[in-house]
Design an enzyme around this catalytic site. Sequence first.
Site, PDB file in Angstrom:
ATOM      1  N   TYR A 131      -6.673  -4.996  -1.736  1.00 41.50           N
ATOM      2  CA  TYR A 131      -5.335  -5.116  -2.320  1.00 41.50           C
ATOM      3  C   TYR A 131      -5.268  -4.424  -3.680  1.00 41.50           C
ATOM      4  CZ  TYR A 131      -0.833  -7.441  -3.306  1.00 41.50           C
ATOM      5  OH  TYR A 131       0.501  -7.715  -3.567  1.00 41.50           O
ATOM      6  N   LYS A 175       0.795  -1.230   0.000  1.00 44.68           N
ATOM      7  CA  LYS A 175       0.000   0.000   0.000  1.00 44.68           C
ATOM      8  C   LYS A 175       0.831   1.285   0.000  1.00 44.68           C
ATOM      9  CE  LYS A 175      -3.726  -1.715  -0.474  1.00 44.68           C
ATOM     10  NZ  LYS A 175      -3.769  -1.644  -1.916  1.00 44.68           N
TER      11      LYS A 175
HETATM   12  P1  FAS Z   1       9.539   8.990   0.120  1.00 43.78           P
HETATM   13  O1  FAS Z   1      10.168   8.608   1.430  1.00 43.78           O
HETATM   14  O2  FAS Z   1       9.652   8.072  -1.037  1.00 43.78           O
HETATM   15  O3  FAS Z   1      10.132  10.395  -0.371  1.00 43.78           O
HETATM   16  C1  FAS Z   1      10.380  11.419   0.569  1.00 43.78           C
HETATM   17  C2  FAS Z   1      11.538  12.233   0.029  1.00 43.78           C
HETATM   18  O4  FAS Z   1      11.731  13.366   0.887  1.00 43.78           O
HETATM   19  C3  FAS Z   1      12.838  11.437   0.035  1.00 43.78           C
HETATM   20  O5  FAS Z   1      13.421  11.447  -1.238  1.00 43.78           O
HETATM   21  C4  FAS Z   1      13.694  12.156   1.074  1.00 43.78           C
HETATM   22  O6  FAS Z   1      15.063  12.155   0.737  1.00 43.78           O
HETATM   23  C5  FAS Z   1      13.116  13.553   1.031  1.00 43.78           C
HETATM   24  N1  FAS Z   1      13.381  14.316   2.247  1.00 43.78           N
HETATM   25  C6  FAS Z   1      13.403  13.858   3.524  1.00 43.78           C
HETATM   26  N2  FAS Z   1      13.748  14.850   4.364  1.00 43.78           N
HETATM   27  C7  FAS Z   1      13.954  15.955   3.602  1.00 43.78           C
HETATM   28  C8  FAS Z   1      14.352  17.298   3.892  1.00 43.78           C
HETATM   29  N3  FAS Z   1      14.643  17.673   5.154  1.00 43.78           N
HETATM   30  N4  FAS Z   1      14.454  18.170   2.871  1.00 43.78           N
HETATM   31  C9  FAS Z   1      14.197  17.778   1.592  1.00 43.78           C
HETATM   32  N5  FAS Z   1      13.833  16.524   1.247  1.00 43.78           N
HETATM   33  C10 FAS Z   1      13.712  15.626   2.260  1.00 43.78           C
HETATM   34  N6  FAS Z   1       6.136   0.318   0.094  1.00 43.78           N
HETATM   35  C11 FAS Z   1       5.593  -0.748  -0.528  1.00 43.78           C
HETATM   36  O7  FAS Z   1       4.436  -0.680  -0.933  1.00 43.78           O
HETATM   37  N7  FAS Z   1       6.319  -1.905  -0.694  1.00 43.78           N
HETATM   38  C12 FAS Z   1       7.614  -2.018  -0.255  1.00 43.78           C
HETATM   39  O8  FAS Z   1       8.231  -3.053  -0.396  1.00 43.78           O
HETATM   40  C13 FAS Z   1       8.210  -0.921   0.378  1.00 43.78           C
HETATM   41  N8  FAS Z   1       9.513  -0.986   0.787  1.00 43.78           N
HETATM   42  C14 FAS Z   1      10.053   0.093   1.432  1.00 43.78           C
HETATM   43  C15 FAS Z   1      11.398   0.068   1.880  1.00 43.78           C
HETATM   44  C16 FAS Z   1      11.951   1.156   2.577  1.00 43.78           C
HETATM   45  C17 FAS Z   1      13.385   1.090   3.058  1.00 43.78           C
HETATM   46  C18 FAS Z   1      11.167   2.306   2.823  1.00 43.78           C
HETATM   47  C19 FAS Z   1      11.719   3.486   3.606  1.00 43.78           C
HETATM   48  C20 FAS Z   1       9.849   2.365   2.355  1.00 43.78           C
HETATM   49  C21 FAS Z   1       9.293   1.252   1.648  1.00 43.78           C
HETATM   50  N9  FAS Z   1       7.977   1.289   1.168  1.00 43.78           N
HETATM   51  C22 FAS Z   1       7.418   0.243   0.538  1.00 43.78           C
HETATM   52  C23 FAS Z   1       7.178   2.461   1.297  1.00 43.78           C
HETATM   53  C24 FAS Z   1       7.599   3.431   0.233  1.00 43.78           C
HETATM   54  O9  FAS Z   1       7.397   2.859  -1.030  1.00 43.78           O
HETATM   55  C25 FAS Z   1       6.794   4.692   0.442  1.00 43.78           C
HETATM   56  O10 FAS Z   1       5.428   4.399   0.667  1.00 43.78           O
HETATM   57  C26 FAS Z   1       6.916   5.662  -0.700  1.00 43.78           C
HETATM   58  O11 FAS Z   1       8.284   5.877  -0.953  1.00 43.78           O
HETATM   59  C27 FAS Z   1       6.189   6.934  -0.286  1.00 43.78           C
HETATM   60  O12 FAS Z   1       6.550   7.958  -1.143  1.00 43.78           O
HETATM   61  P2  FAS Z   1       6.790   9.441  -0.550  1.00 43.78           P
HETATM   62  O13 FAS Z   1       5.657   9.785   0.318  1.00 43.78           O
HETATM   63  O14 FAS Z   1       7.121  10.263  -1.735  1.00 43.78           O
HETATM   64  O15 FAS Z   1       8.016   9.310   0.439  1.00 43.78           O
HETATM   65  C1  PHB Z   2       7.803  -5.746  -3.582  1.00 41.59           C
HETATM   66  O1  PHB Z   2       8.714  -4.979  -3.180  1.00 41.59           O
HETATM   67  O2  PHB Z   2       7.842  -6.336  -4.684  1.00 41.59           O
HETATM   68  C2  PHB Z   2       6.603  -5.960  -2.696  1.00 41.59           C
HETATM   69  C3  PHB Z   2       6.643  -5.493  -1.387  1.00 41.59           C
HETATM   70  C4  PHB Z   2       5.544  -5.686  -0.570  1.00 41.59           C
HETATM   71  C5  PHB Z   2       4.424  -6.365  -1.071  1.00 41.59           C
HETATM   72  C6  PHB Z   2       4.389  -6.823  -2.375  1.00 41.59           C
HETATM   73  C7  PHB Z   2       5.496  -6.633  -3.197  1.00 41.59           C
HETATM   74  O3  PHB Z   2       3.340  -6.566  -0.268  1.00 41.59           O
END
Ligand code: FAS
Ligand code: PHB
Length: 394
Positions: free
Chosen positions: A387, A298
Site C-alpha cells: 500500500y 494504486k
Molecule cells: P488519465 O485518464 O488521468 O489521463 C488521460 C488523459 O488523456 C485524459 O485527460 C484524457 O482526456 C486524455 N485523452 C484521452 N483520449 C485522448 C485523445 N484521443 N487525444 C488526446 N487526449 C486524450 N485511482 C485511485 O487511485 N483512486 C481513485 O479513487 C480513483 N478514482 C478514479 C475515478 C475515475 C472516474 C477514473 C476514470 C479513474 C480513477 N482512478 C483512481 C484512477 C485514476 O486516478 C488514474 O489512475 C489516473 O488518472 C491515471 O493517470 P493517467 O494515466 O494520466 O490517465
Molecule cells: C480516495 O479517492 O480518497 C481514495 C480512493 C481509493 C482508495 C483510497 C482513497 O483506495
Amino acid sequence: MRTQVAIIGAGPAGLLLSHLLEAEGVDSVVVETRSRDYVESRIRAGILEQSTVDLLTDVGLGARLAAEGDRHRGIYLQWPHERQHLDFVDLIGRTVTVYGQTEVQKDLGRARDAAGQPIHYGVTGTALHDLDSEHPYVTFTDAEGTQQRLDADVVVGCDGSFGPSRAAVPEAARQTWQRAYPYSWLGILADVAPSTDELIYAWHPNGFALHSMRSSSVSRFYLQVPPETDAGMWSDGQIWDALAERLGHGEAGWQLTPGPITAKSVLPMHSFVQQPMRYCRLFLAGDAAHIVPPTGAKGLNLAVADVALLAPALVALLRRGDPGPAGAYSATALRRVWRCTHFSWWMTTMLHTGGAGADPFEAQLQLSQLRWVTSSEAGARGLAENYAGLPIGF
Ligand code: FAS
Ligand code: PHB
C-alpha cells in the site's frame, strides 16, 4: 510542428512526463482532448504513496503538497464490531499522503505553464502514424478547428483507458488481460469534516464502504453498489444511511457525521493490463497501459511510477543515443504493474461482499483474512509494503 516527444494526454502521466523530460533538456508537446478546467476538476485519486510524494518533491512540485497534503501513518481495516489500525510507519517506516489528484493536476499545470510547455487542449481526432518508422507523427484537429501534424522522435500514449494509443499497437503485437469485478463504487464528495483521522476500509455483509477525505472540511466516501448502478438511483439520505450502517462498527461513541453532498459518481471496478508497454517508437504509460480497481489506491501512483521510469529511458535514448533503458522499460514497468494489479485484486476481493447473493463460505474466508492481516505482523507488513512501500525502482 516538430518535437522530440509527442505526448498524448494531459493527465498526471502526460504532464509529469513532460516535466521530467524538460528537466533533462528533452522537449515535448502535449495534446489533450478535454479542456484544462475539465482535466483539473475531475475528481479521481486521493492517496499518494511516499515514493510519489518524494518524486514530486524532488522535481519541484512539492510546495503545496507539503503545505496542504495530510500525511497519514496508516489505515483502518474494519468488519462488524472490529476496527483495527495498521500503522505503516511502525511496520515499514513509510507514510501515505492525502492530496487529491485534482491538486496534483493543478500543480503540474502551473509548473508546465512556468516552463512554457506547449499543451494543446480541446483537440479532436488524435491519430498516431508510422510508429514502426524512425519518423512517427501524430495528427489532430486543434481547438480552433485546424488540422495539425506533430512530427516527433517518439510518441508516448498517456491517454488513459479511452484514448487511441492502446489500439495503435497492432493486435498481433499486443497481449491484454482484463477482469471485470461484479460491483462498482458509488463515490461521493461531501462538505463535512471527516469522522476519522485516517482512512477506514470497511467489510460489511451489505457491502464495502470506504471513508476517505480531501481536507479537514471535505470528506470522500465510496459505497459498493451493483455494477449497473446509476448515481441518481441513490438519494442523499440513502447514501448516509448506508455509510452509517457499513462504517459503524458497533463501538460506543463513534458516529458518522453527515453533510451536504457536492458530487456523486459511479466508478466501475475492473483490471486491465496491456503488454508490451512499448511498440517501436510508441511507449505507453499510466492508465493507457493498465487499470486497477481503486481499492489499493494504486492508479495514480502507478502512472507516476511509469513515467519516473520512462523519462530517464527517453533521455538516454534521445540525448545519449543509448537504447538500453528504453528497451528495458516495458519489462521493468510491468513488474510493478502486475504487483499493483495483484495487490488491488487482493484488497478488492478481501473487502467486497457478495451482497444479496453472498457466498457464506467466501465471507468466512474474507473475515479470516482480515483477522490475520490485522493480528499478524507478517500479514500487516505485507499489506503496508504494497500500500505504501514500493520504491520507484521496484
Ligand atoms: P488519465 O485518464 O488521468 O489521463 C488521460 C488523459 O488523456 C485524459 O485527460 C484524457 O482526456 C486524455 N485523452 C484521452 N483520449 C485522448 C485523445 N484521443 N487525444 C488526446 N487526449 C486524450 N485511482 C485511485 O487511485 N483512486 C481513485 O479513487 C480513483 N478514482 C478514479 C475515478 C475515475 C472516474 C477514473 C476514470 C479513474 C480513477 N482512478 C483512481 C484512477 C485514476 O486516478 C488514474 O489512475 C489516473 O488518472 C491515471 O493517470 P493517467 O494515466 O494520466 O490517465
Ligand atoms: C480516495 O479517492 O480518497 C481514495 C480512493 C481509493 C482508495 C483510497 C482513497 O483506495
